[in-house]
Design a protein around this motif. Structure first.
Motif, PDB file in Angstrom:
ATOM      1  N   ASN A  98       0.860  -1.174   0.000  1.00 12.84           N
ATOM      2  CA  ASN A  98       0.000   0.000   0.000  1.00 12.84           C
ATOM      3  C   ASN A  98       0.901   1.229   0.000  1.00 12.84           C
ATOM      4  O   ASN A  98       1.709   1.399   0.908  1.00 12.84           O
ATOM      5  CB  ASN A  98      -0.907   0.008   1.241  1.00 12.84           C
ATOM      6  CG  ASN A  98      -1.802   1.227   1.301  1.00 12.84           C
ATOM      7  OD1 ASN A  98      -1.344   2.306   1.634  1.00 12.84           O
ATOM      8  ND2 ASN A  98      -3.057   1.049   0.962  1.00 12.84           N
ATOM      9  N   ARG A 120       1.453   5.594  -0.780  1.00 10.10           N
ATOM     10  CA  ARG A 120       0.824   6.912  -0.760  1.00 10.10           C
ATOM     11  C   ARG A 120       1.483   7.793  -1.805  1.00 10.10           C
ATOM     12  O   ARG A 120       2.708   7.825  -1.928  1.00 10.10           O
ATOM     13  CB  ARG A 120       0.973   7.541   0.612  1.00 10.10           C
ATOM     14  CG  ARG A 120       0.255   8.858   0.751  1.00 10.10           C
ATOM     15  CD  ARG A 120      -0.210   9.029   2.193  1.00 10.10           C
ATOM     16  NE  ARG A 120      -0.989  10.221   2.384  1.00 10.10           N
ATOM     17  CZ  ARG A 120      -2.301  10.296   2.217  1.00 10.10           C
ATOM     18  NH1 ARG A 120      -2.962   9.240   1.849  1.00 10.10           N
ATOM     19  NH2 ARG A 120      -2.944  11.418   2.434  1.00 10.10           N
ATOM     20  N   ARG A 175       1.235  11.905  -3.229  1.00  8.17           N
ATOM     21  CA  ARG A 175       0.715  13.226  -2.867  1.00  8.17           C
ATOM     22  C   ARG A 175       0.888  14.177  -4.051  1.00  8.17           C
ATOM     23  O   ARG A 175       1.953  14.264  -4.640  1.00  8.17           O
ATOM     24  CB  ARG A 175       1.447  13.763  -1.647  1.00  8.17           C
ATOM     25  CG  ARG A 175       0.991  15.149  -1.235  1.00  8.17           C
ATOM     26  CD  ARG A 175       1.385  15.506   0.163  1.00  8.17           C
ATOM     27  NE  ARG A 175       0.804  14.666   1.188  1.00  8.17           N
ATOM     28  CZ  ARG A 175      -0.467  14.703   1.604  1.00  8.17           C
ATOM     29  NH1 ARG A 175      -1.302  15.539   1.063  1.00  8.17           N
ATOM     30  NH2 ARG A 175      -0.886  13.915   2.559  1.00  8.17           N
ATOM     31  N   GLY A 182      -3.642  13.786  -1.056  1.00 13.06           N
ATOM     32  CA  GLY A 182      -2.929  12.517  -0.980  1.00 13.06           C
ATOM     33  C   GLY A 182      -3.861  11.349  -1.227  1.00 13.06           C
ATOM     34  O   GLY A 182      -5.023  11.383  -0.833  1.00 13.06           O
ATOM     35  N   GLU A 183      -3.362  10.332  -1.886  1.00 14.73           N
ATOM     36  CA  GLU A 183      -4.137   9.131  -2.178  1.00 14.73           C
ATOM     37  C   GLU A 183      -3.333   7.900  -1.798  1.00 14.73           C
ATOM     38  O   GLU A 183      -2.128   7.845  -2.037  1.00 14.73           O
ATOM     39  CB  GLU A 183      -4.476   9.050  -3.675  1.00 14.73           C
ATOM     40  CG  GLU A 183      -5.520  10.017  -4.146  1.00 14.73           C
ATOM     41  CD  GLU A 183      -6.912   9.642  -3.683  1.00 14.73           C
ATOM     42  OE1 GLU A 183      -7.239   8.444  -3.587  1.00 14.73           O
ATOM     43  OE2 GLU A 183      -7.687  10.580  -3.414  1.00 14.73           O
ATOM     44  N   ASN A 184      -3.996   6.904  -1.228  1.00 16.74           N
ATOM     45  CA  ASN A 184      -3.384   5.610  -0.958  1.00 16.74           C
ATOM     46  C   ASN A 184      -3.781   4.645  -2.062  1.00 16.74           C
ATOM     47  O   ASN A 184      -4.927   4.657  -2.517  1.00 16.74           O
ATOM     48  CB  ASN A 184      -3.846   5.039   0.380  1.00 16.74           C
ATOM     49  CG  ASN A 184      -3.345   5.847   1.549  1.00 16.74           C
ATOM     50  OD1 ASN A 184      -2.339   6.543   1.441  1.00 16.74           O
ATOM     51  ND2 ASN A 184      -4.041   5.764   2.662  1.00 16.74           N
TER      52      ASN A 184
END
Length: 185
Positions: free
Chosen positions: A120, A122, A124, A137-139
């Motif tokens: 997983n 991240r 940004r 931000g996205e995971n």
């Protein structure tokens, strides 16, 4: 219910010798990080830590579990996109992973292995036009595959060379070439 309990006791007894010979370790790692997103790619330096256990399977084979936390310097910025003087950046963030390793002992001090598991990461996105700035931000969930070589230097210290490929949702992927040093317990 008695059959399930009996089967669990037999399985536990079979795993007990392997658990008694399990090798715990921690390591620090660094290397090349190449991230691709939406057809564009950029390189940086990955760095992090990992910990795990290796369990022997017979004389030559082992299976292991490993968890890692990494970060990266990989960042891509563009200027003058919407107005003169603005800046938009895409930066990688932390990368968490849990993998299973399966390998063979080449000698008493060297191992060759493959790995696979969950990751997983991240990412940004930041934008600044000099008046306002924003950050999102996205995971991304994904899978990781790889291979590596481990060499023990004495009883407790080791070094590793490892290649990892990670594929995340949203058309994002990553290639890592890592060097690690660590301690066996």
């Amino acid at each position: 219910m008695k059959k399930i309990t009996f089967a669990a006791l037999i399985a536990g007894a079979a795993l007990l010798p392997a658990a008694a010979n399990a090798q715990a370790y921690v390591q620090v790692q660094t290397g090349l990080d190449s991230v691709s997103a939406a057809g564009e790619s950029d390189e940086g330096i990955a760095y992090g830590v990992a910990a795990g256990y290796d369990f022997p399977i017979g004389e030559k084979m082992f299976i292991g579990i490993e968890g890692s936390v990494d970060d990266s310097s990989t960042k891509e910025c563009e200027r003058d996109l919407l107005v003169i003087g603005d800046k938009a950046c895409l930066k990688t963030g932390r990368d968490l992973a849990a993998v299973v390793r399966l390998g063979t002992n080449l000698s008493e001090s060297s191992q060759l292995y493959v790995l696979g598991g969950y990751t997983n990461a991240r990412i940004r996105f930041t934008y600044d036009d000099g008046v306002t700035s924003s950050s999102v931000g996205e995971n991304g969930d994904g899978f990781r595959l790889g291979a590596g070589f481990k060499h023990n230097f004495g009883q407790n210290f080791f070094g590793k060379l490892e290649y990892r490929y990670s594929n995340y949702e949203g058309d994002v992927s990553r290639h890592n070439g890592l060097v690690a040093v660590g301690v066996n317990f």
